[in-house]
Every structure is written in C-alpha cells, then in structure tokens.
Design a protein around this motif. Sequence first.
Motif, short mmCIF file in Angstrom:
data_model
loop_
_atom_site.label_atom_id
_atom_site.label_comp_id
_atom_site.label_asym_id
_atom_site.label_seq_id
_atom_site.Cartn_x
_atom_site.Cartn_y
_atom_site.Cartn_z
N LEU A 1 44.29 26.42 38.37
CA LEU A 1 43.61 27.17 37.31
C LEU A 1 43.01 28.47 37.82
O LEU A 1 42.68 29.34 37.02
CB LEU A 1 42.51 26.30 36.68
N SER A 2 42.85 28.59 39.11
CA SER A 2 42.31 29.82 39.68
C SER A 2 43.47 30.77 39.95
O SER A 2 44.15 30.69 40.97
CB SER A 2 41.54 29.51 40.98
N VAL A 3 43.71 31.64 38.98
CA VAL A 3 44.85 32.56 39.02
C VAL A 3 44.42 33.92 38.50
O VAL A 3 43.35 34.08 37.93
CB VAL A 3 46.03 32.03 38.17
N PHE A 4 45.31 34.91 38.69
CA PHE A 4 45.11 36.22 38.07
C PHE A 4 45.69 36.22 36.66
O PHE A 4 46.57 35.42 36.33
CB PHE A 4 45.79 37.31 38.89
N SER A 5 45.23 37.15 35.85
CA SER A 5 45.83 37.37 34.54
C SER A 5 47.24 37.93 34.74
O SER A 5 47.57 38.44 35.82
CB SER A 5 44.99 38.36 33.74
N PRO A 6 48.10 37.87 33.72
CA PRO A 6 49.46 38.42 33.86
C PRO A 6 49.46 39.89 34.31
O PRO A 6 50.29 40.27 35.15
CB PRO A 6 50.04 38.25 32.45
N GLN A 7 48.56 40.71 33.78
CA GLN A 7 48.55 42.12 34.18
C GLN A 7 48.14 42.26 35.64
O GLN A 7 48.79 42.99 36.41
CB GLN A 7 47.59 42.94 33.32
N ALA A 8 47.07 41.58 36.04
CA ALA A 8 46.62 41.68 37.43
C ALA A 8 47.66 41.13 38.39
O ALA A 8 47.87 41.66 39.48
CB ALA A 8 45.29 40.95 37.60
N GLU A 9 48.33 40.04 38.00
CA GLU A 9 49.38 39.47 38.84
C GLU A 9 50.53 40.45 39.00
O GLU A 9 51.07 40.62 40.10
CB GLU A 9 49.86 38.15 38.25
N SER A 10 50.91 41.12 37.91
CA SER A 10 51.97 42.11 37.99
C SER A 10 51.58 43.26 38.92
O SER A 10 52.39 43.72 39.74
CB SER A 10 52.28 42.65 36.60
#
Length: 385
Positions: free
Chosen positions: A286-295
């Motif tokens: 659950l500790s992840v980046f948002s899609p934009q931040a991950e991109s």
Amino acid sequence: MTDGDLRACKVTEGSGNVLLERVYPAPGHASLTAFQRDRDRIVQARAFRRLAGKTQVFTSRASDHFRSRLTHTIEVAQIARNVASALGLNEDLAETLALVHDIGHPPFGHAGERALDACLQRHGLRFDHNLHALRIVEHFEQRYAAHRGLNLTLGVREGIVKHSRDYDSVTHPELSSYFLDQSPPLEAQLIDLADEIAYLTADLDDGVESGLLEINHIRSQVSILARCYEVVEREHTGVEEKFLFNEALQLMQNTLIDDLIRTTRQGAEAIGAKSLADIRNHPQRLSVFSPQAESERLEEKRYLYNTLYSCPALTLEHDKAEEVVTKLFDFWMENLEELPQGYIDEVESEGHARVVADYIAGMTDSFILQQYVGVKRMVKPGTRR
C-alpha cells in the motif's frame, strides 16, 4: 484512523507483540523502546561504520562531497522518519529499518554487488544484499558476551528481509519465520520508496557536482525537476543557477515525500484498513507512489541510467570494480589458507564460496583495493601459487 493518519495500523510496542521478540533474552531499558534499542545497536555496529567507506555512486576518492553509502543511509532515515510521523506510524521502527537497509552492500556500490553475484553464480549461489544484511545482524556482528549477532527484534529482522522485495517460502525456506505469506508492515513498506526519493535527489546533485551532468540538460529531460525549477525560479529572480538547482532538488524531494504520504494514506483508506492485521493480509503493498509520481520516477531513473550510471567515466570505475572483486574472489577460492582464520573456520558450515563472498562483502573500497594490491604482488602474471 483519525484525522487521516494510520496510527491504528502501526506496529505498536505493547506487551505480547510477536514483532518485539528477540532470539536471546534481553532485559528491557527504562528510557528506550525496543526499536530504539535496535537502532542504537545498528548504529554502533562495525558494519554500519564501514558504510562510510563504501561507494554510493561516486567513490569517496573523487571528492569529499559525494555521498557515501553511509551519508545516503542517513538521508533515507530522515525521509523515512518524516513519512512515518506524518502517517502516525511507528517512527522508531521506520528510522531503524532505514538505518539498516543498506548494511549488506559490498564495496563499489552496485558494480561490486553485480560482480560478487556473478562470482557466486559460478558456484550455484547468489548474492543478495538484503539477505547478506540479515547474515550480518544475526551472525557476523560480535559485540555481546552471550551470543553472536545484534539480537534485533523480529520486527526489524523481518523489515530487513522484506522492505524492498517479496520472497517465497519455496525458494527461500530458511526465511519461513518472517511471515512470507503476509505483506510487511507499512513502516517496512515505505523504506524502499524513501530510498528511491533519497537517491533520485542525491544522484542529480552529485552528478552536477561531478561535472558529468548539466543543469539545463536535466531540466530538458526530467519533467519533475523542470517543474520544480520553474517554481523556484519564479520565487527567486536573479539568483545564481546552482542555488536555484539546489532549491529545485529540495522541492522535488518534498513533492515525492508528500505524494508517498498521500498515496499510502489513500491506499489504506481504500481497503478500509483499521489494524496492522489489515495491512498484513492485503496482498499488495500500500505504500506506493501515485501514477503520475511513479511515471516521473521512472523517467528520472531512465535518465540517470542513460546519462550518469552508464557514462564512460563511471563505466571505467565499474569495470575496475568488477575486475578487483572477481580476481580477489578467484584468488581466495584457490588459496583458502590466505583468508583470515575466522573465515577459514566458517568454511565447513557455510561453504567455501559463500565464505569468500562474505569476506569481500564486508570490505570498504579502500580495504579491498589494499587487498588487491597485496594479492597482485603475491601472484606474478602468468603464475599460480
């Protein structure tokens, strides 16, 4: 959960929590929690001190200002504690896991790790710095009269194993006591991304400091940095470029930290998490980046690989590192008697190749180069001892 924090899901230090258990009995401490004691044991470990002499990206011989593995670790600990605090998690556990997360790295950074892994593969083995870190804290560190190892809590040892990847019990039956069928606590999950945030910021900084990267080129290729630079440029007109770049790096780091906090909170709320068990039983992290931040993270990571990590100057360093590690590994495989006696004593239980890898992995950059020079003097070209 209250006020958007995740304190109901954090690792607590109350009695009966299995994550507080140690292999050997240890009396409590009136002024320190269990994870604070683990933090202190790690910081006082010899393996932790050796991180000061291990490469992050650039060797310390190049400049006193480049990050070492130790300074990188400290930066990760700052980020991890900030994220844990904002989410209402166990700050002491997060900080402790950050401080220990790289303790298993060999000399020469990732180049040294690749070379050591390649050497071990010839003997049907692998080198994994997470699992080596576990060997360090459980076996190699010898500071106490009653036992080997640092006798860390189960929670910290689980976090060492699982903070950045998942292992299965079929491939790694020796790790079965670390809840391989469960997700790690959020305190452990956030470490890998705190690590990413730290080095994504630091490697741009050190790359510019080295002269291998140019600020305008970074701005043209790394969208998150370009966006942050534009913000600080509007706020600080007429300021020298290097100061604007530093401000932009700090804003980029804070942007990624804020994204990690927000997305972790949203992920826990989306599954209705109301306890640590809910986090444990959820099949995805659950500790992840948002899609934009991950991109944007992936974009910057590709940029760093294409322009910095694989540049000719660092490629030469990496090639030299691989040569040093490989030749020393082969030498000690052929000349067991040249190992320190303590390592020779381990061969029967651990195996020859693993012991040689253990010896090399514990070295600093400067020490392994000293060993390399010494071995070259002992073994003339074209001869065998």
